[in-house]
Structure formats: structure tokens, C-alpha cells
Design an enzyme around this catalytic site. Sequence first.
Site, PDB file in Angstrom:
ATOM      1  N   CYS A   4       7.373   9.481  -3.435  1.00  0.00           N
ATOM      2  CA  CYS A   4       6.965   8.474  -4.648  1.00  0.00           C
ATOM      3  C   CYS A   4       4.896   8.385  -4.070  1.00  0.00           C
ATOM      4  O   CYS A   4       4.505   7.936  -3.045  1.00  0.00           O
ATOM      5  CB  CYS A   4       7.469   6.877  -4.422  1.00  0.00           C
ATOM      6  SG  CYS A   4       6.620   6.346  -6.268  1.00  0.00           S
ATOM      7  N   ASP A  30      -7.489   6.575 -12.012  1.00  0.00           N
ATOM      8  CA  ASP A  30      -7.276   7.668 -11.897  1.00  0.00           C
ATOM      9  C   ASP A  30      -7.644   8.675 -11.296  1.00  0.00           C
ATOM     10  O   ASP A  30      -9.215   8.994 -11.575  1.00  0.00           O
ATOM     11  CB  ASP A  30      -6.440   7.983 -13.165  1.00  0.00           C
ATOM     12  CG  ASP A  30      -5.903   9.401 -13.858  1.00  0.00           C
ATOM     13  OD1 ASP A  30      -4.197   8.907 -14.484  1.00  0.00           O
ATOM     14  OD2 ASP A  30      -5.249   9.896 -13.476  1.00  0.00           O
ATOM     15  N   HIS A  46       9.069  -0.564  -6.762  1.00  0.00           N
ATOM     16  CA  HIS A  46       9.153   0.958  -7.787  1.00  0.00           C
ATOM     17  C   HIS A  46      10.646   0.837  -9.436  1.00  0.00           C
ATOM     18  O   HIS A  46      11.762   1.006  -8.579  1.00  0.00           O
ATOM     19  CB  HIS A  46      10.393   2.177  -6.378  1.00  0.00           C
ATOM     20  CG  HIS A  46      10.570   3.011  -7.287  1.00  0.00           C
ATOM     21  ND1 HIS A  46       9.278   4.352  -7.161  1.00  0.00           N
ATOM     22  CD2 HIS A  46      10.855   3.313  -7.859  1.00  0.00           C
ATOM     23  CE1 HIS A  46       9.285   5.607  -7.127  1.00  0.00           C
ATOM     24  NE2 HIS A  46      10.930   5.132  -8.196  1.00  0.00           N
ATOM     25  N   ASN A  87       3.328   5.809 -21.102  1.00  0.00           N
ATOM     26  CA  ASN A  87       4.234   7.095 -21.397  1.00  0.00           C
ATOM     27  C   ASN A  87       5.799   6.538 -20.281  1.00  0.00           C
ATOM     28  O   ASN A  87       6.055   6.371 -19.555  1.00  0.00           O
ATOM     29  CB  ASN A  87       3.524   8.440 -20.441  1.00  0.00           C
ATOM     30  CG  ASN A  87       1.809   8.757 -20.965  1.00  0.00           C
ATOM     31  OD1 ASN A  87       2.163   8.409 -22.089  1.00  0.00           O
ATOM     32  ND2 ASN A  87       1.361   9.170 -20.258  1.00  0.00           N
ATOM     33  N   THR A  95       4.698  12.411 -16.173  1.00  0.00           N
ATOM     34  CA  THR A  95       4.584  12.813 -14.405  1.00  0.00           C
ATOM     35  C   THR A  95       4.607  12.613 -13.230  1.00  0.00           C
ATOM     36  O   THR A  95       4.605  12.284 -12.176  1.00  0.00           O
ATOM     37  CB  THR A  95       3.124  13.854 -14.652  1.00  0.00           C
ATOM     38  OG1 THR A  95       1.628  12.928 -13.733  1.00  0.00           O
ATOM     39  CG2 THR A  95       2.739  14.551 -15.577  1.00  0.00           C
ATOM     40  N   HIS A 100       3.492   2.552 -15.003  1.00  0.00           N
ATOM     41  CA  HIS A 100       2.457   2.696 -14.776  1.00  0.00           C
ATOM     42  C   HIS A 100       2.015   2.285 -16.000  1.00  0.00           C
ATOM     43  O   HIS A 100       2.360   3.884 -17.118  1.00  0.00           O
ATOM     44  CB  HIS A 100       1.476   3.655 -14.479  1.00  0.00           C
ATOM     45  CG  HIS A 100       2.222   5.273 -14.186  1.00  0.00           C
ATOM     46  ND1 HIS A 100       2.800   5.393 -13.796  1.00  0.00           N
ATOM     47  CD2 HIS A 100       1.094   6.138 -14.684  1.00  0.00           C
ATOM     48  CE1 HIS A 100       3.125   6.743 -14.846  1.00  0.00           C
ATOM     49  NE2 HIS A 100       2.028   7.371 -15.296  1.00  0.00           N
TER      50      HIS A 100
HETATM   51  P1  DGP Z   1       1.372  10.216 -16.530  1.00  0.00           P
HETATM   52  O1  DGP Z   1       1.046  11.431 -16.919  1.00  0.00           O
HETATM   53  O2  DGP Z   1       1.443   8.777 -17.418  1.00  0.00           O
HETATM   54  O3  DGP Z   1       2.606   9.940 -15.395  1.00  0.00           O
HETATM   55  O4  DGP Z   1       0.374   9.876 -15.338  1.00  0.00           O
HETATM   56  C1  DGP Z   1      -0.231   9.751 -14.564  1.00  0.00           C
HETATM   57  C2  DGP Z   1      -1.543   9.934 -13.792  1.00  0.00           C
HETATM   58  O5  DGP Z   1      -1.209   9.495 -12.958  1.00  0.00           O
HETATM   59  C3  DGP Z   1      -2.109  10.891 -14.279  1.00  0.00           C
HETATM   60  O6  DGP Z   1      -3.133  10.798 -14.844  1.00  0.00           O
HETATM   61  C4  DGP Z   1      -2.347  11.784 -12.780  1.00  0.00           C
HETATM   62  C5  DGP Z   1      -1.953  10.049 -11.864  1.00  0.00           C
HETATM   63  N1  DGP Z   1      -2.354  10.693 -10.746  1.00  0.00           N
HETATM   64  C6  DGP Z   1      -1.649  11.612  -9.991  1.00  0.00           C
HETATM   65  N2  DGP Z   1      -0.878  11.320  -8.416  1.00  0.00           N
HETATM   66  C7  DGP Z   1      -2.557  10.641  -8.907  1.00  0.00           C
HETATM   67  C8  DGP Z   1      -3.000  10.030  -7.359  1.00  0.00           C
HETATM   68  O7  DGP Z   1      -2.143  10.787  -6.122  1.00  0.00           O
HETATM   69  N3  DGP Z   1      -3.950   9.002  -7.226  1.00  0.00           N
HETATM   70  C9  DGP Z   1      -4.228   8.201  -8.322  1.00  0.00           C
HETATM   71  N4  DGP Z   1      -5.620   8.198  -8.086  1.00  0.00           N
HETATM   72  N5  DGP Z   1      -4.226   9.163  -9.300  1.00  0.00           N
HETATM   73  C10 DGP Z   1      -3.208  10.089  -9.833  1.00  0.00           C
END
Ligand code: DGP
Length: 114
Positions: A4, A30, A46, A87, A95, A100
Site C-alpha cells: 500500500c 498530492d 489501513h 472517491n 486509484t 483518503h
Molecule cells: P484517488 O484517485 O482519489 O485514489 O487519489 C489518489 C491520489 O494519490 C492522486 O491524486 C495522486 C496521489 N498519489 C498517488 N501516489 C502518490 C505518491 O506516491 N505520493 C503522493 N504525494 N501522492 C500520490
Amino acid sequence: MSNCIFCEIIEGSIPSEIVYEDEAVFAFRDINGQAPLHVLIIPKQHIASINDLETNNAHLIGQLYLAAKEIAQTEGYTDQGYRVVMNCGEAAGQTVFHLHLHLLAGRPLTWPPG
Ligand code: DGP
């Protein structure tokens, strides 16, 4: 939880720009920001998605929103306004399957979202 990304971010094995942390909640910017402020607010526990919430998680969900309020205030968006969205599932754009909240601010946010 192994495999994860967000659990690894909480542990520090994947670096992140931390903006808030307490005993139950962790928040970081993000990596693919969609607004001048785009923070992800996650439980340290988790939980994969809203579909996996149980009754005893109710307090934790409140803690996520209180963290959103505090971060928005710290970042200077209390009066201007901000969006908090979660989401659930692939069709909604989830994703990463670690619960979150997205906290977005700093530009006009249209409704309905795409
Ligand atoms: P969602 O699409 O709602 O599952 O949002 C997942 C978000 O997580 C997406 O906006 C990009 C962010 N994200 C994915 N991998 C990483 C990471 O390794 N670091 C950070 N800071 N954000 C991440």
C-alpha cells in the site's frame, strides 16, 4: 499493510511533504496536485475505501474532517472556501485503495465535478 503506497508514506519509506499528523491522521501534498492546495488526508489505520468502513470507524471519519478544517485554516483558505472529497471505487476515480480525503483550494472549483 504491505503493497500500500499510502501505508509506506505513513511509515516514511516513501517520502512525502507532510502538512499534518496526529495519533490517527496523516496528511501530505498530492504528488499530482489539481489546485494550488491539494492535500490528501488519510487514516493511519489501513482501510481500503468507504465500502470497508465499519461502525467503529465513525469517530475516525470525523477526525479526517477536523484535520481538513485545520489544514485549510493553516494554509489560509478558511474564508475563501475549499472542497473536501473522497472517491470510492474505480468508477469514481479512486486509484489508491487506502481511504483518503482530497482537500482542494486556491482556484475556482466547478460543480458538478467531471
Ligand atoms: P484517488 O484517485 O482519489 O485514489 O487519489 C489518489 C491520489 O494519490 C492522486 O491524486 C495522486 C496521489 N498519489 C498517488 N501516489 C502518490 C505518491 O506516491 N505520493 C503522493 N504525494 N501522492 C500520490
